[in-house]
Design a protein around this motif. Structure first.
Motif, mmCIF file in Angstrom:
data_model
loop_
_atom_site.group_PDB
_atom_site.id
_atom_site.type_symbol
_atom_site.label_atom_id
_atom_site.label_comp_id
_atom_site.label_asym_id
_atom_site.label_seq_id
_atom_site.Cartn_x
_atom_site.Cartn_y
_atom_site.Cartn_z
ATOM 1 N N SER A 105 -1.501 -14.550 -10.095
ATOM 2 C CA SER A 105 -2.198 -13.551 -9.289
ATOM 3 C C SER A 105 -3.702 -13.694 -9.480
ATOM 4 O O SER A 105 -4.173 -14.143 -10.517
ATOM 5 N N SER A 110 -2.673 -5.101 -9.761
ATOM 6 C CA SER A 110 -2.557 -4.947 -8.308
ATOM 7 C C SER A 110 -2.158 -3.516 -7.987
ATOM 8 O O SER A 110 -1.313 -2.945 -8.646
ATOM 9 N N PRO A 112 -0.322 -0.763 -5.758
ATOM 10 C CA PRO A 112 0.845 -0.780 -4.873
ATOM 11 C C PRO A 112 0.441 -0.799 -3.403
ATOM 12 O O PRO A 112 -0.564 -0.220 -3.003
ATOM 13 N N THR A 113 1.231 -1.477 -2.608
ATOM 14 C CA THR A 113 0.946 -1.631 -1.179
ATOM 15 C C THR A 113 0.789 -0.267 -0.519
ATOM 16 O O THR A 113 1.595 0.639 -0.724
ATOM 17 N N SER A 149 1.668 -4.267 -13.599
ATOM 18 C CA SER A 149 1.012 -4.562 -12.320
ATOM 19 C C SER A 149 1.940 -5.305 -11.368
ATOM 20 O O SER A 149 1.693 -5.361 -10.164
ATOM 21 N N ARG A 150 3.003 -5.880 -11.886
ATOM 22 C CA ARG A 150 3.922 -6.631 -11.036
ATOM 23 C C ARG A 150 4.744 -5.688 -10.167
ATOM 24 O O ARG A 150 5.200 -4.645 -10.628
ATOM 25 N N GLU A 151 4.939 -6.106 -8.957
ATOM 26 C CA GLU A 151 5.681 -5.266 -8.021
ATOM 27 C C GLU A 151 7.103 -5.025 -8.502
ATOM 28 O O GLU A 151 7.679 -3.960 -8.294
ATOM 29 N N ARG A 154 9.309 -1.761 -12.493
ATOM 30 C CA ARG A 154 9.295 -0.317 -12.243
ATOM 31 C C ARG A 154 9.556 0.472 -13.524
ATOM 32 O O ARG A 154 9.113 1.613 -13.660
ATOM 33 N N GLN A 229 2.570 7.695 -5.753
ATOM 34 C CA GLN A 229 2.335 6.457 -6.519
ATOM 35 C C GLN A 229 1.785 6.900 -7.870
ATOM 36 O O GLN A 229 0.603 7.201 -8.020
ATOM 37 N N GLY A 256 7.312 4.481 -5.169
ATOM 38 C CA GLY A 256 5.966 4.316 -5.731
ATOM 39 C C GLY A 256 5.874 4.724 -7.182
ATOM 40 O O GLY A 256 4.789 4.685 -7.772
ATOM 41 N N LYS A 258 6.466 4.420 -11.227
ATOM 42 C CA LYS A 258 6.715 3.524 -12.348
ATOM 43 C C LYS A 258 6.842 4.364 -13.617
ATOM 44 O O LYS A 258 6.180 5.405 -13.742
#
Length: 872
Positions: A105, A110, A112-113, A149-151, A154, A229, A256, A258
């Motif tokens: 990356s 990152s 979240p979208t 940070s990884r999608e 969770r 989120q 959203g 975690k």
């Protein structure tokens, strides 16, 4: 691209090691992936000698780490390249855009979208403010931030033993992620919660949500979180494990969301990422380090800072550094234990604190800060908290595993559980040893060690082991289990003694090294029992296969440890079986100490069983070998003659042949060559009754030595050839190397210096692959003479090479406790004086000192380099 590069010492290596440590990969695995020998990679990483990494190797290291997902961002890759002092252009644009580099990356974190710009919202959190800085966890913080940070991450669970600092680490990570989660980071303390149904309510309270009488708490949470989120930190989850279903439902309903959990037990949910929080890094207490170097270790930093909080003028100095290092090791580097130990510094100076910790840790590690929870007021309370989370069967086996020292194999745990359960049916259960070990691992009461000798291994922190042994005392099982432990490791030691004479030498050596602490504990216990004049009781369990004891027909046929043994016999046999390993590894002083202790505590009398007499005979013979290596030949002869008499008394041809080998060794060292020849021939006659290929090869080997010393070189070569062929038949590479070494040395008598160098260097290379320090040391000793006498490339340079090797030999001999018989041999002394006379004294002395200052690896490298540089 293949050119060598010079890297600032340690920087790139430290960067690579840091990433490997964080991910669980080993340097050996990296070496395997690169197609390099582990020692070669180690030398290249550390710039030892002339070893340097090439650009291609740097590329392959970075791409391998990326492929393994050890590094996950371009920033990490670029940082490693910077440490290696190479530019990013070492990779082409195409390489950066293809796997595995294109999987990195471009930012450490990152959002979240669909998340709004963090600058558009106020930070929301309820994290408690910290009153001290986090020490020694920088790598862990970065690793956890990357994971979160990884999608696909969770649910992240931080596991670890009590006092390992899970909560403090989670708070630090959460505080550094506040800007990433638009709807906040929320901390939920569950230490006071016992009912899983209360977990949703605790989360609602942390989020300051209004209750809804018409909605169940879980549904209220789901309704609130489904479009948020947000990061939840659930602390101390272990005692509400049944609430894992709550966590699962929240994650399924709120995309959203975690969740970061701290727990002594993993949740075992699908999608869970577990991160084991290890103790802080501790220095090796056996290695002296300066204070500035010690402060790089997290455990030392924490101890010093906490001590300075109560004693402001306390400083870490070179004078107290060794003691502080040992204190940190004694408490396993556990943050809580370090803080409790530092609190004792108000009343106890460092040396006295170490003495008290050496006697017993748990009673001393009390008096925690008043604002800590009760379970953290003492280390004992912290461990008890974990202990009470176990089932009765798990509690029993946890305490039983406390009998092991320093780690154990899965095989050992299975054997212990099988043997104990067979005798005590009340604790037998349907659980396998692997099931029990996995559950104790889940509870963070055990740790998984790197594989050794092809076997899975486990360990218990010393603080936990002390607690487990307290439970064994309460259960009146400590003595019984230590008896089992001694019998089990005697069987393993004697199996290994036979094993290292065969084709799997390195495997057996790895097993012995891994269990060295257990062998020492078994020796200490058997000596203690022998002093008390007691018997070590065995477990009446059926074993498959015969028990073979190297060099003794009687002990092989009648001395099964599982039937129980006289403590005298056990300590003698265990010390004897370990002698080859100690010599191999260069621990000659330790070997002499154990064998002398075993012989002093035991006695020979008419009432002794035959197996006890045989055990004493073997110990006398093995100590004779070590005494010869100390160059006390008269004492060696005295010891082995006693051994021979005992072997004759019990009628054991294998034992007698083994003792005659050591008698021949002493005769050769004393220049009694005809006596050595007769002794070897007598040994071969005994083997005509019961043959043993390895013993026959050894006797033929020493016959070759006797013939060579008397100038019968043709017969010498014949015996050496027969011996090598038999050793090759058994798969004993170390003994093949030993024959090559002596053959190379004997060629000096024939003035065949080039051939001598070739044989000696071949032996040294073989021994280096096997890490046989005694044979390497004596090989370099003979090589120093061969190089000097050959006189290449000229007599002056040859003398200086010889001086370097002689200096290295003397240093190595001191290190391993070896005194060569050659030191007093008139011929050897004359040759060395001749070599020395060909160069001025100052030059010779400087070369000798340079060799003496060389490390073990540098000495071997020098020997091999000389062989390659000299004309053939």
């Amino acid at each position: 691209m293949g050119s060598e590069i010079h890297i600032k010492s340690g920087t790139f290596s430290e960067g690579v090691q840091k990433h490997l440590h964080a991910s669980g990969y080993s340097q050996k695995e990296l070496a395997d992936a690169l197609g390099l020998h582990p020692k070669v990679l180690s030398r290249k990483l550390n710039g030892s000698g002339n070893a340097r990494l090439t650009h291609l190797e740097v590329q392959r290291i970075v791409t391998t780490l990326a492929h393994w997902r050890v590094i996950t961002t371009q920033a990490e890759a670029l940082h490693l390249l910077k440490l290696a002092q190479v530019e990013p252009t070492i990779f082409s644009d195409e390489e950066w855009q293809t796997p595995p580099l294109n999987t990195l990356s471009k930012s450490a974190l990152s959002i979240p979208t669909g998340a709004p710009d963090p600058s558009q919202f106020l930070l929301q959190h309820d994290l408690p403010a910290q009153t001290t800085r986090l020490i020694g966890r920088e790598w862990a913080v970065e690793r956890l931030k990357h994971l979160l940070s990884r999608e696909g991450t969770r649910l992240l669970t931080l596991t670890g033993s009590g006092g390992s600092g899970k909560t403090r680490l989670a708070l630090q990570v959460a505080s550094e992620l506040m800007s990433v989660f638009p709807h906040g980071v929320w901390f939920v303390a569950l230490a006071g919660v016992r009912d899983a149904d209360q977990v949703p309510i605790s989360i609602i309270q942390a989020l300051n949500l209004k209750s809804a009488p018409d909605l169940p708490p879980l549904q209220l949470l789901i309704n609130y979180l489904k479009n948020k989120q947000l990061l939840l930190v659930l602390d101390n989850f272990e005692q509400v494990g049944e609430a894992a279903i709550v966590v699962d439902k929240l994650l399924a309903s709120a995309p959203g969301l975690k969740i970061l959990i701290t727990s002594r037990v993993v949740l075992h949910l699908y999608g869970e990422h577990a991160f084991s929080v290890p103790p802080l890094d501790i220095p090796d207490p056996t290695i002296e380090l300066e204070a500035s170097t010690l402060l790089r270790y997290g455990a030392v930093q924490l101890f010093v800072e906490r001590t300075q909080a109560i004693i402001p003028d306390f400083t870490l100095t070179n004078e107290n550094a060794a003691i502080i290092s040992q204190i940190c090791a004694r408490v396993d580097g556990l943050p809580l234990a370090l803080e409790l130990a530092a609190a004792r510094m108000r009343a106890l100076p460092p040396r006295l604190l170490l003495e008290r910790l050496s006697q017993a840790r748990l009673p001393l590690l009390t008096k925690g800060a008043r604002n800590l929870p009760d379970r953290q007021q003492t280390l004992h309370n912290t461990i008890t908290w974990s202990y009470h989370l176990l089932s009765p069967a798990e509690q029993t086996w946890f305490s039983y595993l406390g009998v092991f020292t320093g780690g154990w194999s899965l095989d050992a745990a299975e054997a212990m559980m099988r043997d104990v359960a067979t005798e005590q049916l009340d604790i037998a259960s349907g659980d396998s040893a692997l099931d029990i070990l996995e559950r104790l691992l889940d509870h963070s009461l055990l740790v998984r060690l790197p594989e050794a000798g092809g076997r899975a291994r486990f360990a218990m922190l010393e603080t936990l082991r002390e607690y487990a042994q307290e439970r064994l005392v309460e259960q009146r099982m400590l003595e019984r289990l230590r008896d089992w432990h001694a019998c089990y490791y005697l069987r393993k030691a004697e199996a290994a003694e036979t094993g290292i004479r065969g084709p799997e030498q390195l495997v057996w050596l790895a097993r012995l090294t891994a269990d060295r602490n257990n062998f020492r504990a078994a020796l200490e216990w058997s000596l203690q029992r022998a002093r008390a004049g007691t018997r070590i009781s065995g477990f009446n369990t059926a074993r498959q296969g015969s028990h073979i004891v190297a060099g003794s027909w009687l002990l092989s046929s009648q001395g099964d440890p599982d039937a129980g043994l006289c403590a005298d016999e056990l300590c003698l046999r265990l010390a004897s079986a370990f002698r080859p390993y100690w010599e191999w590894q260069g621990y000659l002083t330790e070997a002499r100490s154990w064998l002398k202790a075993a012989l002093e505590v035991t006695s020979e009398n008419e009432e002794s069983a035959e197996t006890t007499l045989a055990a004493r005979a073997k110990a006398l013979s093995e100590l004779s070998r070590l005494t010869s290596l100390e160059n006390d030949q008269p004492r060696a002869v005295e010891l082995v003659e006693k051994s021979i008499a005992l072997w004759q008394q019990v009628g054991d041809p294998y034992g007698l042949a083994s003792a005659l080998i050591h008698r021949a060794w002493a005769a050769l060292a004393m220049r009694e060559y005809e006596n050595a020849r007769e002794v070897c021939q007598e040994g071969l006659q005994h083997l005509s009754i019961r043959d043993d290929t390895w013993l026959r090869a050894q006797l033929l080997f020493y016959l070759g030595d006797a013939e060579g010393f008397t100038g019968n070189f043709e017969q010498m070569r014949s015996f050496y050839t027969q011996s090598r062929e038999l050793f090759e038949l058994t798969g004993d590479t170390s003994s093949v190397a030993d024959v090559l070494k002596d053959h190379g040395a004997m060629m000096l008598l024939e003035s065949k210096y080039a051939e001598s160098i070739a044989y000696l260097c071949k032996s040294i290379r073989l021994c280096y692959e096997l890490d046989h320090k005694q044979f390497i040391t004596t090989g370099i000793c003979w090589l120093s003479i061969a190089v000097g006498m050959r006189g290449e490339p000229d007599v002056v340079q040859a003398s200086l090479y010889s001086a370097q090797l002689e200096g290295a030999t003397e240093s190595l001999m001191e290190t391993i406790g070896l005194t060569s018989w050659a030191k007093d041999h008139p011929f050897i002394q004359a040759v060395q004086e001749y070599i020395r006379s060909r160069v001025d004294e100052q030059s010779w002395r400087e070369a000798w000192l340079a060799g003496r200052a060389a490390t073990f690896e540098q000495a071997v490298e020098l020997a091999c380099r000389l062989d390659q540089s000299l004309p053939s």
